[in-house]
Design an enzyme around this catalytic site. Structure first.
Site, PDB file in Angstrom:
ATOM      1  N   LYS A 278       0.833  -1.211   0.000  1.00  0.00           N
ATOM      2  CA  LYS A 278       0.000   0.000   0.000  1.00  0.00           C
ATOM      3  C   LYS A 278       0.865   1.257   0.000  1.00  0.00           C
ATOM      4  O   LYS A 278       0.571   2.233  -0.718  1.00  0.00           O
ATOM      5  CB  LYS A 278      -0.922   0.003   1.222  1.00  0.00           C
ATOM      6  N   ASP A 279       1.928   1.248   0.805  1.00  0.00           N
ATOM      7  CA  ASP A 279       2.800   2.426   0.872  1.00  0.00           C
ATOM      8  C   ASP A 279       3.495   2.680  -0.462  1.00  0.00           C
ATOM      9  O   ASP A 279       3.651   3.827  -0.893  1.00  0.00           O
ATOM     10  CB  ASP A 279       3.839   2.243   1.982  1.00  0.00           C
ATOM     11  N   ILE A 280       3.928   1.609  -1.109  1.00  0.00           N
ATOM     12  CA  ILE A 280       4.560   1.750  -2.425  1.00  0.00           C
ATOM     13  C   ILE A 280       3.552   2.302  -3.432  1.00  0.00           C
ATOM     14  O   ILE A 280       3.870   3.193  -4.238  1.00  0.00           O
ATOM     15  CB  ILE A 280       5.144   0.399  -2.885  1.00  0.00           C
ATOM     16  N   ASN A 283       3.124   5.925  -3.154  1.00  0.00           N
ATOM     17  CA  ASN A 283       4.277   6.702  -3.624  1.00  0.00           C
ATOM     18  C   ASN A 283       4.484   6.599  -5.135  1.00  0.00           C
ATOM     19  O   ASN A 283       5.492   7.091  -5.651  1.00  0.00           O
ATOM     20  CB  ASN A 283       5.555   6.199  -2.941  1.00  0.00           C
ATOM     21  N   GLU A 296       7.724 -13.120   0.041  1.00  0.00           N
ATOM     22  CA  GLU A 296       7.284 -14.413   0.581  1.00  0.00           C
ATOM     23  C   GLU A 296       6.947 -14.158   2.036  1.00  0.00           C
ATOM     24  O   GLU A 296       7.750 -13.604   2.788  1.00  0.00           O
ATOM     25  CB  GLU A 296       8.387 -15.459   0.440  1.00  0.00           C
TER      26      GLU A 296
END
Length: 545
Positions: A278-280, A283, A296
């Site tokens: 979600k954070d990626i 951004n 994994e």
């Protein structure tokens, strides 16, 4: 630099494992390494930026889980300035590393594998035994064999990857494909439970020319530091893999906020991985490209025992699958489904008898099959789940207790439930706890549906049956329930080059560590077409009058 031949890497095979039997040379060597390490601890571990130690003065400790009054090392947490220097240094090293001839990158990692399996074998094992609570055998298959295999087979797989070229060339031209490193840097976030994964997460992207910022798990700091020193000694340039121990939220947040962030290589909890995804995504407008996300995570792994199963094998595989390394493997057995005729026909009694034989204690004692869980939060989580199981009506058949007075020890525990969707059948525990559900023999197919739908995870599973039709039925119905499935074999123990490892659903992106597949995620292919014969006219034959 001139490349004057097409080189072929040496023949690759799995690292032979030593037995550590009483009186064996390897047991004596390991004992000596453990004694020396205990005499010298605690060690000081710096950050390593561009190959040089950096001491921030912000200190944390890696405790010894079997004796938590002592600590293995004191390490320097990376601060904001250190992480920024790591990223800048990695990016500065990128062009030269990616341009290094493949044979030289390969040679570096083959040397690293030999350093692991020879010069540093017992030091790595000692650090894994003391710091991560593994017994000698578990440390051997992890820190010596699997880590060596990751480096050696990685070289073999990349050689095969680079050899994959277009099969067709039109007259007068030559088609080629090159496999570029990603544009930017890779963030590697490794877990505590496998020293080998600590080496593989930065090693895989680096082998194909990427630069890496590596944040090791706090509870595996010292073994990870030794691996980093090995990689430097093998010839990895100082800027290529930056070593930044420290608080995960701060280090990771800073890295994934950088415009040159290109990929995440992660092993850890599902909750953390989902948050990072979600954070990626939040951004995404900062980045030059779309970052690769490779992860994994957890598992709620199963054994299903058919009425035709061979009882002794199924029991012994269950004991190993559930209680090796205190159940702290992503692939460890947690859910056990047993046919009523088998359960009452000897399986239950043998399971309890074999579990009762397990010795629990410090991993320095070679007679102990189980050691400590990794720390206080793990101890409290595991014992908390046992309490919840009891509250929900589960029956503790054996174990169910723990002692954290000196180390974090939990007894191997078997819980019998009548509710196939009870909490310990659904949620990951990451400890030595197996929950058993006994099904009626006639309900085998219905039970397969339960296996498939009870858990959000899909990492590993095993099917025990002598009846081939039962194996086929289970394999078909559980097609998406596990990325690694085993017939009449425990659900743990994937070997590099033999069983590519990874799961789907909430267990990760299933990119298959230990195979060629993982390397595709860290390259960006470029097609090159070279024309040898120029055009004489821009027009087409159909344009002629």
């Amino acid at each position: 630099m001139a490349q004057l031949a097409t080189f072929k890497v040496p023949a690759i095979d799995n690292e032979p494992m030593k037995s550590y039997a009483p009186g064996s040379p390897e047991r004596l060597a390991l004992e000596a390494a453990l004694t020396q390490m205990e005499q010298e601890l605690p060690f000081e571990v710096p950050c390593v930026i561009n190959g040089k130690p950096v001491k921030t003065g912000k200190l944390a400790k890696q405790l010894i889980p079997s004796d938590h009054a002592r600590h293995l090392c004191t390490y320097h947490d990376a601060d904001e300035a250190t992480v920024a220097s790591a990223i800048d240094g990695a990016l500065a090293a990128k062009a030269e590393w990616e341009s290094m001839p493949w044979s030289d990158r390969a040679a570096i990692f083959l040397k690293a594998a030999d350093l692991v399996s020879k010069k540093y074998r017992y030091k790595l094992l000692a650090a894994t035994i003391l710091g991560q609570g593994k017994n000698a055998w578990q440390a051997e298959i992890d820190a010596a064999a699997e880590l060596s295999d990751f480096f050696r087979f990685g070289v073999k797989f990349v050689e095969e990857l680079y050899a994959q070229q277009p099969s067709k060339n039109s007259s007068g031209c030559w088609n080629r494909v090159e496999y570029r490193a990603l544009e930017g840097f890779v963030l590697a976030v490794s877990p505590f439970n496998f020293t080998a994964i600590g080496g593989n997460l930065p090693g895989t992207p680096a082998l194909v020319g990427n630069v890496v910022v590596w944040k090791p798990a706090p509870a595996a700091t010292y073994s990870s530091y030794i691996i980093h020193q090995i990689l430097l000694e093998a010839g990895v340039p100082g800027g290529v893999i930056q070593f930044v121990p420290g608080p995960p939220p701060e280090v990771v947040s800073q890295a994934i906020s950088h415009p040159d962030f290109a990929a995440l290589h992660f092993t850890g909890s599902t909750v953390v991985f989902k948050k990072l995804w979600k954070d990626i995504a939040a951004n995404i407008d900062k980045y030059k490209g779309y970052p690769r996300i490779v992860g994994e995570t957890g598992g709620k792994n199963f054994h299903i025992v058919h009425p035709s199963a061979e009882i002794q094998n199924a029991v012994l595989q269950t004991v190993r699958g559930g209680f090796e390394y205190q159940g702290q493997k992503c692939s460890a057995l947690s859910r056990l489904y047993v046919a009523s005729s088998v359960w009452n026909g000897g399986f239950k009694d043998l399971l309890l008898a074999e579990t009762a034989k397990i010795k629990v204690g410090g991993p320095r004692d070679p007679t102990n099959f189980m050691g400590p869980v990794i720390g206080k939060p793990a101890f409290e989580k595991i014992t908390g789940y046992i309490a919840k199981a009891k509250e929900a009506g589960g029956e503790v058949l054996i174990g169910g207790t723990g002692d954290d007075s000196k180390g974090y020890f939990v007894q191997p525990t078997v819980i019998l439930t009548k509710d196939p969707k009870s909490i310990t059948m659904r949620e990951e525990i990451f400890g030595p706890v197996i929950t058993v559900y006994v099904y009626e023999d006639a309900d085998f197919e219905k039970t397969l549906d339960l296996v498939n739908t009870t858990s959000e995870y899909a990492l590993t599973g095993a099917i025990f049956a002598s009846d081939r039709k039962a194996l086929l039925l289970a394999t078909d119905k559980l097609r998406n329930a596990a990325g690694n499935v085993y017939y009449n074999e425990k659900c743990t123990g994937a070997v590099v080059g033999q069983q590519p490892f990874g799961g789907a659903r909430a267990s990760g992106t299933n990119d298959k560590a230990g195979s060629i597949s993982i390397f595709y995620r860290f390259v960006s292919a470029r097609s090159i077409k070279e024309n040898f014969v120029g055009l004489e006219d821009f027009g087409y034959p159909s344009n002629l009058a």
